[in-house]
Structure formats: structure tokens, C-alpha cells
Design a protein around this motif. Structure first.
Motif, short mmCIF file in Angstrom:
data_model
loop_
_atom_site.label_atom_id
_atom_site.label_comp_id
_atom_site.label_asym_id
_atom_site.label_seq_id
_atom_site.Cartn_x
_atom_site.Cartn_y
_atom_site.Cartn_z
N MET A 1 0.83 -1.18 0.00
CA MET A 1 0.00 0.00 0.00
C MET A 1 0.88 1.25 0.00
N THR A 2 0.53 2.21 -0.80
CA THR A 2 1.29 3.44 -0.92
C THR A 2 0.99 4.36 0.27
N THR A 3 2.02 4.97 0.80
CA THR A 3 1.86 5.87 1.93
C THR A 3 1.21 7.18 1.49
N THR A 5 0.77 10.93 1.12
CA THR A 5 1.85 11.90 1.09
C THR A 5 1.34 13.28 0.73
N ALA A 47 6.82 10.23 -5.80
CA ALA A 47 7.54 8.95 -5.74
C ALA A 47 8.92 9.08 -5.10
N SER A 69 -2.30 9.63 -2.70
CA SER A 69 -2.57 8.33 -2.08
C SER A 69 -3.38 8.43 -0.79
#
Length: 128
Positions: A1-3, A5, A47, A69
Motif C-alpha cells: 500500500m502506498t503511503t 503523502t 515517488a 494516495s
């Protein structure tokens, strides 16, 4: 899972301290983007890459936030926390999208500034 940000540009130090605390409380990563990276694509910066896009670009002075995200409900929690903590507004805000991910921060800033000015003119015309 992407944090989740947030990219923060030109945010004043006192406001940035409060923003850091809010992000920590909500589990949101905060990256302060220096002006030398304003020619990088939004997606690359989210990223963690800072490779400038080819072409000319210019820095800007306005405060701006880019959110990426965010899980359901997180934006409401963030904006609510912003108000609860008495953090002065940052009018130029955007969510990372497929469309704006390839844009430079300068291009996103120009689009947000134009949109903000149009909304202000509409509110003025509507008498609000």
C-alpha cells in the motif's frame, strides 16, 4: 500500500511546523519541495524522485500543497485538522491525478492559480 503523502511548497516555517504535526497525527508523509525542484514532475516528486523535466520553468512564491494516495475519509480528516489547529489557509491545493502526475509543479501551480482566481471572481459576482 502506498503511503499517503503531501508535497509542500513555499509553506512558511511556523505553518509548516503545525502541518508536520498534523501529518504525523494522521499518518501522512510530508515532503517539503525546494524551488530548485519546481521543474520536476508532480508524480516523480511524490515517488521521491527529483529529475527535472526538460524545458524552461520558473519558480513561484505562493504556498501550495499536493496530496497523494489519500485513503477514503483522509482528506476530510486532514482539512478538519487544518481548521481545528488554526492553520492559516493554503488556497492552492490539489490531489495527485493521472492527468497532473506528468505536469511540473510550475504547470500545476499555474492551473490552480487560474482556477482559484476564477472561483474568487465567481464568488464576488454571486455576492458571497
Amino acid at each position: 500500500m502506498t503511503t499517503p503523502t503531501i508535497l509542500a511548497m513555499n509553506v512558511q516555517p511556523e505553518k509548516l511546523g503545525k502541518l508536520r504535526f498534523l501529518c504525523l497525527r494522521l499518518g501522512i508523509g510530508l515532503r517539503v519541495v525546494e524551488q530548485r525542484a519546481f521543474g520536476c514532475s508532480v508524480g516523480d516528486l511524490v515517488a521521491g524522485n527529483a529529475a527535472p523535466v526538460r524545458g524552461k520553468w520558473a519558480p513561484f512564491q505562493d504556498e501550495m500543497l499536493v496530496m497523494a494516495s489519500f485513503r477514503p475519509g483522509m482528506l476530510d480528516a486532514f482539512l478538519g485538522g487544518f481548521r481545528e489547529m488554526g492553520i492559516a489557509p493554503i488556497p492552492l491545493k490539489a490531489m495527485l491525478t493521472e492527468t497532473n502526475a506528468s505536469w511540473t509543479l510550475e504547470r500545476l501551480h499555474a492551473a490552480l492559480k487560474e482556477e482559484h482566481e476564477q472561483m474568487a471572481a465567481f464568488r464576488k459576482q454571486a455576492g458571497k
